[in-house]
Write a protein that holds these residues in place. Structure first.
Motif, PDB file in Angstrom:
ATOM      1  N   THR A 205     -50.691  20.636 146.508  1.00 65.60           N
ATOM      2  CA  THR A 205     -49.825  21.690 145.865  1.00 65.60           C
ATOM      3  C   THR A 205     -49.781  21.360 144.497  1.00 65.60           C
ATOM      4  O   THR A 205     -49.911  20.123 144.016  1.00 65.60           O
ATOM      5  CB  THR A 205     -48.413  21.534 146.397  1.00 65.60           C
ATOM      6  N   THR A 206     -49.569  22.324 143.485  1.00 66.96           N
ATOM      7  CA  THR A 206     -49.507  22.242 142.139  1.00 66.96           C
ATOM      8  C   THR A 206     -47.802  22.178 141.666  1.00 66.96           C
ATOM      9  O   THR A 206     -47.827  22.007 140.463  1.00 66.96           O
ATOM     10  CB  THR A 206     -50.262  23.267 141.256  1.00 66.96           C
ATOM     11  N   ARG A 207     -47.106  22.286 142.580  1.00 61.10           N
ATOM     12  CA  ARG A 207     -45.430  22.295 142.546  1.00 61.10           C
ATOM     13  C   ARG A 207     -45.248  21.140 141.977  1.00 61.10           C
ATOM     14  O   ARG A 207     -45.539  19.998 142.527  1.00 61.10           O
ATOM     15  CB  ARG A 207     -44.831  23.041 143.498  1.00 61.10           C
ATOM     16  N   ALA A 208     -44.083  20.937 141.084  1.00 64.33           N
ATOM     17  CA  ALA A 208     -43.624  19.748 140.833  1.00 64.33           C
ATOM     18  C   ALA A 208     -42.798  19.098 141.511  1.00 64.33           C
ATOM     19  O   ALA A 208     -41.947  19.923 142.474  1.00 64.33           O
ATOM     20  CB  ALA A 208     -42.935  20.008 139.466  1.00 64.33           C
ATOM     21  N   PRO A 209     -42.525  17.861 141.890  1.00 62.04           N
ATOM     22  CA  PRO A 209     -41.561  17.114 142.517  1.00 62.04           C
ATOM     23  C   PRO A 209     -40.237  17.806 142.402  1.00 62.04           C
ATOM     24  O   PRO A 209     -39.734  18.106 141.183  1.00 62.04           O
ATOM     25  CB  PRO A 209     -41.653  15.541 142.052  1.00 62.04           C
ATOM     26  N   GLY A 210     -39.589  18.155 143.509  1.00 61.83           N
ATOM     27  CA  GLY A 210     -38.437  18.696 143.248  1.00 61.83           C
ATOM     28  C   GLY A 210     -38.263  20.458 143.631  1.00 61.83           C
ATOM     29  O   GLY A 210     -37.405  20.990 144.441  1.00 61.83           O
ATOM     30  N   ASP A 211     -39.552  20.946 143.050  1.00 61.01           N
ATOM     31  CA  ASP A 211     -39.916  22.241 143.448  1.00 61.01           C
ATOM     32  C   ASP A 211     -40.729  22.425 144.685  1.00 61.01           C
ATOM     33  O   ASP A 211     -41.092  23.510 145.066  1.00 61.01           O
ATOM     34  CB  ASP A 211     -40.775  23.102 142.147  1.00 61.01           C
ATOM     35  N   TYR A 212     -40.995  21.600 145.440  1.00 59.95           N
ATOM     36  CA  TYR A 212     -41.971  21.471 146.425  1.00 59.95           C
ATOM     37  C   TYR A 212     -41.270  20.885 147.828  1.00 59.95           C
ATOM     38  O   TYR A 212     -40.824  19.798 147.901  1.00 59.95           O
ATOM     39  CB  TYR A 212     -43.256  20.758 146.242  1.00 59.95           C
ATOM     40  N   GLN A 213     -41.600  21.733 148.768  1.00 62.96           N
ATOM     41  CA  GLN A 213     -41.147  21.066 150.099  1.00 62.96           C
ATOM     42  C   GLN A 213     -42.315  21.016 150.976  1.00 62.96           C
ATOM     43  O   GLN A 213     -42.911  22.324 151.333  1.00 62.96           O
ATOM     44  CB  GLN A 213     -39.901  22.114 150.863  1.00 62.96           C
ATOM     45  N   PRO A 214     -42.883  20.056 151.761  1.00 68.19           N
ATOM     46  CA  PRO A 214     -43.947  20.081 152.027  1.00 68.19           C
ATOM     47  C   PRO A 214     -43.979  20.884 153.632  1.00 68.19           C
ATOM     48  O   PRO A 214     -45.260  21.176 153.867  1.00 68.19           O
ATOM     49  CB  PRO A 214     -43.946  18.541 152.663  1.00 68.19           C
ATOM     50  N   TYR A 215     -43.089  21.439 154.160  1.00 74.09           N
ATOM     51  CA  TYR A 215     -43.110  22.183 155.307  1.00 74.09           C
ATOM     52  C   TYR A 215     -42.737  23.639 155.075  1.00 74.09           C
ATOM     53  O   TYR A 215     -42.208  24.418 155.943  1.00 74.09           O
ATOM     54  CB  TYR A 215     -42.695  21.645 156.672  1.00 74.09           C
ATOM     55  N   ALA A 216     -42.541  23.932 153.822  1.00 75.78           N
ATOM     56  CA  ALA A 216     -41.883  25.273 153.360  1.00 75.78           C
ATOM     57  C   ALA A 216     -43.164  26.029 153.436  1.00 75.78           C
ATOM     58  O   ALA A 216     -44.357  25.697 153.194  1.00 75.78           O
ATOM     59  CB  ALA A 216     -41.178  25.433 152.028  1.00 75.78           C
ATOM     60  N   THR A 217     -42.913  27.304 153.685  1.00 76.81           N
ATOM     61  CA  THR A 217     -44.322  28.262 153.274  1.00 76.81           C
ATOM     62  C   THR A 217     -44.053  29.268 152.160  1.00 76.81           C
ATOM     63  O   THR A 217     -42.984  29.629 151.868  1.00 76.81           O
ATOM     64  CB  THR A 217     -44.626  29.145 154.595  1.00 76.81           C
ATOM     65  N   TYR A 218     -44.967  29.455 151.465  1.00 80.36           N
ATOM     66  CA  TYR A 218     -44.936  30.093 150.163  1.00 80.36           C
ATOM     67  C   TYR A 218     -45.902  31.270 150.094  1.00 80.36           C
ATOM     68  O   TYR A 218     -46.988  31.324 150.699  1.00 80.36           O
ATOM     69  CB  TYR A 218     -45.172  29.293 148.989  1.00 80.36           C
ATOM     70  N   ASP A 219     -45.594  32.411 149.274  1.00 78.83           N
ATOM     71  CA  ASP A 219     -46.228  33.528 149.187  1.00 78.83           C
ATOM     72  C   ASP A 219     -46.810  33.930 150.320  1.00 78.83           C
ATOM     73  O   ASP A 219     -48.025  34.623 150.527  1.00 78.83           O
ATOM     74  CB  ASP A 219     -47.560  33.094 148.060  1.00 78.83           C
ATOM     75  N   GLY A 220     -46.021  34.220 151.534  1.00 73.39           N
ATOM     76  CA  GLY A 220     -46.282  34.940 152.745  1.00 73.39           C
ATOM     77  C   GLY A 220     -47.380  34.338 153.524  1.00 73.39           C
ATOM     78  O   GLY A 220     -47.799  34.770 154.643  1.00 73.39           O
TER      79      GLY A 220
END
Lengths: 387, 285
Positions: A205-220
Motif C-alpha cells: 500500500t502507498t497509503r500513510a499510517p492512519g489512512d490504511y486498514q489492512p483488511y479494508a477493500t478500496y476502489d471497488g
C-alpha cells in the motif's frame, strides 16, 4: 563455480525435469525464500533451490516438518518477500491448517504439490492425481483457492510463475498441482528473457499510517492492499475472524461478510482464471477431459480415435480451481458423452458431472494412482461412448 | 500532589481494543507491562519490533501490543517467527505465548528453534494450564494438580521448560514469576539484547481455573506464594529447576552462552564455501 549459477534468470534452452523447471520458475517469479521438508517425489525442487538460492540472495530452510514449513514461509511473505513451500500428499495433509491460515489472513502463498498415490503413505514413488478435492476443501470452513496443473516441464516453469502472479493478485493460497510423472519428466524448457516474462510484483500500500486498514477493500476491489512488517502501520494479522482493521471481531455479521468476500474475490473472476485448451470440439460427439500427465496420453488416444473416424475432441484443463462449470457446459453442449480421464477414482469427474447437469453421460476412466493411464483405456472408452 | 492519569505503557498498547480478555488476578498483563518496559530499556524502535503469538490467553498479547503483530495458529508462532526473523535480520522478533501453545502442540518447534538458535526472544507465560479452553492439563502441570482433564490429579511427569530450552542450545534461559516485576524487566531487557534464541519462562497465576480448582486462593494469594516460595539461583543447573505442586520455584538467569545464531552459522558457512559468490538473504526487498 560457474557464473551461470549466479544468474537469477537462466535465459536459454534447457533440458531439465519438471521439478527443476518448477524451481527455476519460482526464481524467475522473484521467490527468494522457501521452507520445506523432504518428501518424495517433490524433493528435487528444494534440493535445486538449496544449491541456487545462496548465490542469488535467496534462502532455503529445511524445517522440522510440513506444519512448520507451511507457516514459516508465510512469515517471510509478511516481511515483504515472495515465498513458497513444496510438498507431496502426506505433507499436504499436514499443511491444511496453514492453507486455512493463508486464506483467512490473505497471505499471498504458493504451495507446490507434486502428487503421489495415497491415501496415507500410499505409493511414495508413484504418480497420482488424487489431491484435487483436498486442495479445494481440505482446511475447515469456507474459503477459495487457485490451483493450476502443468502437463510438461515447460509448463512447470510457466505455471509456477503464473501461480506466484495469481497469489499476489488475489492474496489466496495458490497451488501448483504437479504429479510424480510430470515432476520427473525430462523435457525441453525455454526460459525467456526477463523482458518477455510477466511477473507481478508485490504491491504494498502507498497509503500513510492512519489512512490504511489492512483488511479494508478500496476502489471497488475485493482484495485488500498488502503491506509488510516494519512499514509503520502496526498491523495485526490474525486467523480469528477480524474486522477491516485486522482486529478480532466475533460478531456473526463480520464473519459472514469476511468469509463471503474471501470466496467472492476469487470466484467472481472464475471465467478469466479458468484456463484450458480445447482441441477438435467443433464436431465432437465425445469430449475427453484430462489434465496433467493424463492430458498428453488422452491427446494420443483422441488422435487415434479420429483416425478411426470417431468425432472426438479434447479438453485439457490448465486451471483446476476455480472450476468454471458454465464454460464446461458450453463446451460440451453439442456432445453426446464426456469422458474424464484422471489418476484418481473420480474427482474432476464430479465437477464435470455437476457442469453437464445430467444432460449427457459422464464416464470416468482412472485408477487410484500408480501406473499412468494407458491410451488404449481411453480409446476403448471413446469407442464405447461413441457407439 | 500530582496524579499520573495515563498508563505509562499506553503508547505501546492498542487502547481501542481495551478492555482486554484477561481475568482479574491473571498475570499475563503484568508480564506484558514488564515486557514493554524492557523494550523501552532495550531502545527497540516501534517499527523494528515484531510480536508473534500462538493461540490461548497469552496468545492474545499480539492483539494488544501496538506493533506489527501476528496471531498465528496453535503452536506455530515459532516457525512463523523463524521466517520473519530470517527475512528481517534488522528487526527484533519476539514470540509471546503460553505453556500449552509452546510446550505441547508447539513443543517440536521450540526444540528446533533453540537447536538452530534462531534470532528471536521466546516469552513463555506458564500458568500451568490451558486457560482459554477451561483449565485442562498442559505438559507443565505439576503432578497431583487437578485439571479438568485430570479430575483425580495429574499423574504425568511435567516438562521442565528451562532445561528443555537449555539442552536444545538456547543462548539465554531464565525464569521469574510475575511477582518479580523488577527482576523480570531486567531479564527481558537482557533477553531482547541477546543474539540467537533467548527463552524466558514467566510463572503466572490462573486464578479462574488452576488456582480455583486446586483451592489455592486468588491472584494476590498466589503472588504471596511466589514471594514466599521462590528461590533466586542465578546460573542454576537447569536439570534441578523442576516445579512440584506448590513447591519451591527456582528463579533467576540460568544460562548465558554465545553460540552463533542460525543466521551467523548460515552466512559463515556460505562465505567459507562460496566466497564472493554468496549473496545473503534478508536484505529488504
Amino acid at each position: 563455480m560457474t557464473k551461470r549459477e549466479a544468474q537469477p534468470l537462466r535465459t536459454g534452452l534447457h533440458f531439465m525435469n519438471g521439478n527443476e523447471a518448477c524451481a527455476e520458475g519460482a526464481i524467475a517469479a522473484g521467490c527468494r525464500f522457501v521452507a520445506g521438508y523432504p518428501i518424495t517425489p517433490s524433493t528435487e525442487v528444494v534440493e535445486h533451490l538449496a544449491r541456487r538460492f545462496p548465490r542469488i540472495g535467496g534462502m532455503f530452510i529445511q524445517m522440522e516438518d510440513e506444519i512448520a514449513s507451511s507457516i514459516c514461509f508465510q512469515g517471510a511473505v509478511w516481511a515483504g518477500h515472495k515465498a513458497m513451500t513444496v510438498t507431496s500428499g502426506p505433507g499436504l495433509s499436514l499443511m491444511m491448517e496453514h492453507i486455512g491460515f493463508a486464506a483467512m489472513t490473505e497471505t499471498p502463498s504458493v504451495f507446490i504439490n507434486v502428487q503421489r498415490a495415497g491415501p496415507s503413505t500410499g505409493l511414495p514413488t508413484a504418480a497420482a492425481q488424487g489431491d484435487i478435492m483436498q486442495v479445494r476443501w481440505g482446511s475447515h470452513g469456507d474459503y477459495a483457492i487457485i490451483a493450476l496443473c502443468p502437463s510438461s516441464p515447460q509448463e512447470c516453469f510457466d505455471l509456477t510463475i503464473e501461480a506466484f502472479n495469481l497469489a499476489e493478485r488475489y492474496r489466496c493460497p495458490t497451488f501448483l498441482m504437479m504429479d510424480e510423472t510430470v515432476g520427473h519428466m525430462m523435457g525441453k524448457v525455454r526460459i525467456p528473457d526477463a523482458a518477455d516474462l510477466t511477473v507481478e510484483p508485490r504491491r504494498n500500500t502507498t497509503r500513510a499510517p492512519g489512512d490504511y486498514q489492512p483488511y479494508a477493500t478500496y476502489d471497488g476491489s475485493d482484495v485488500p492492499e498488502m503491506t509488510r512488517a516494519g512499514d509503520g502501520h502496526a498491523i495485526h494479522v490474525t486467523g480469528l475472524t477480524h474486522n477491516e482493521k485486522g482486529y478480532p471481531d466475533m460478531s456473526f455479521a463480520v464473519h459472514d461478510a469476511l468469509v463471503r468476500r474471501l470466496q467472492r474475490k476469487v470466484h467472481t473472476h472464475t471465467s478469466e482464471l479458468f484456463r484450458l485448451e480445447a482441441d477438435g470440439l467443433d464436431d465432437a460427439d465425445v469430449v475427453v477431459v484430462a489434465f496433467g500427465i493424463t492430458a498428453g496420453i488422452a491427446a494420443y488416444a483422441v488422435t487415434q480415435a479420429r483416425a478411426l473416424g470417431r468425432r472426438v475432441g479434447l479438453l485439457r484443463l490448465i486451471t483446476l480451481w476455480p472450476f468454471d462449470e458454465a464454460r464446461i457446459r458450453t463446451l460440451t453442449a453439442n456432445a453426446r458423452a464426456v469422458i474424464v480421464a484422471e489418476m484418481n477414482l473420480g474427482q474432476v469427474c464430479l465437477q464435470v458431472s455437476r457442469a453437464v447437469q445430467g444432460r449427457i453421460p459422464v464416464h470416468h476412466i482412472g485408477n487410484p494412482g500408480g501406473p499412468v493411464i494407458e491410451p488404449e483405456e481411453i480409446l476403448a472408452a471413446i469407442e464405447g461412448a461413441a457407439t | 500532589m500530582t496524579h499520573q492519569r495515563q498508563n505509562p505503557i499506553e503508547t505501546w498498547l492498542r487502547s481501542d481494543r481495551m478492555p482486554h480478555i484477561w481475568c482479574p488476578g491473571c498475570g499475563i498483563g503484568t508480564s506484558l507491562n514488564c515486557f514493554v518496559r524492557a523494550v523501552e530499556r532495550a531502545a527497540i524502535p516501534k517499527d523494528n519490533l515484531f510480536v508473534v503469538s500462538g493461540i490461548g490467553c497469552t496468545g492474545r498479547v499480539a492483539g494488544y501490543i501496538d506493533v506489527d503483530s501476528f496471531h498465528t495458529t496453535h503452536g506455530r508462532a515459532i516457525p512463523f517467527a523463524t521466517g520473519l526473523s530470517l527475512a528481517r535480520p534488522d528487526a527484533k522478533v519476539v514470540v509471546y505465548s503460553g505453556d500449552g501453545d509452546l510446550a505441547a502442540i508447539g513443543g517440536n518447534h521450540l526444540m528446533h528453534a533453540a537447536r538452530r538458535n534462531v534470532d528471536m526472544t521466546v516469552v513463555c507465560v506458564n500458568n500451568l494450564t490451558y486457560g482459554m479452553t477451561g483449565g485442562q492439563l498442559t505438559p507443565t502441570t505439576p503432578r497431583t494438580a487437578v485439571a479438568s482433564t485430570t479430575p483425580y490429579g495429574n499423574y504425568e511427569h511435567p516438562f521442565n521448560l528451562p532445561q528443555l530450552a537449555d539442552s536444545c542450545g538456547a543462548n539465554f534461559v531464565a525464569r521469574w514469576t510475575v511477582f518479580h516485576v523488577r527482576q523480570l524487566t531486567r531479564t527481558l531487557t537482557k533477553a531482547l539484547r541477546t543474539k540467537g534464541l533467548s527463552f524466558v519462562e514467566i510463572i503466572s497465576p490462573c486464578p479462574t481455573l488452576y488456582q480455583r480448582r486446586n483451592r489455592l486462593g486468588d491472584g494476590t494469594q498466589t503472588l504471596e506464594y511466589y514471594r514466599d516460595h521462590s528461590v533466586v539461583r542465578h546460573g542454576a543447573n537447569t536439570a534441578e529447576v523442576d516445579i512440584d505442586f506448590q513447591g519451591e520455584i527456582t528463579v533467576g538467569e540460568f544460562v548465558t552462552r554465545e553460540r552463533p545464531s542460525l543466521r551467523e552459522c548460515y552466512e559463515a558457512r556460505m562465505r567459507e564455501v562460496l566466497q564472493d559468490d554468496f549473496a545473503p538473504f534478508g536484505v529488504r526487498p
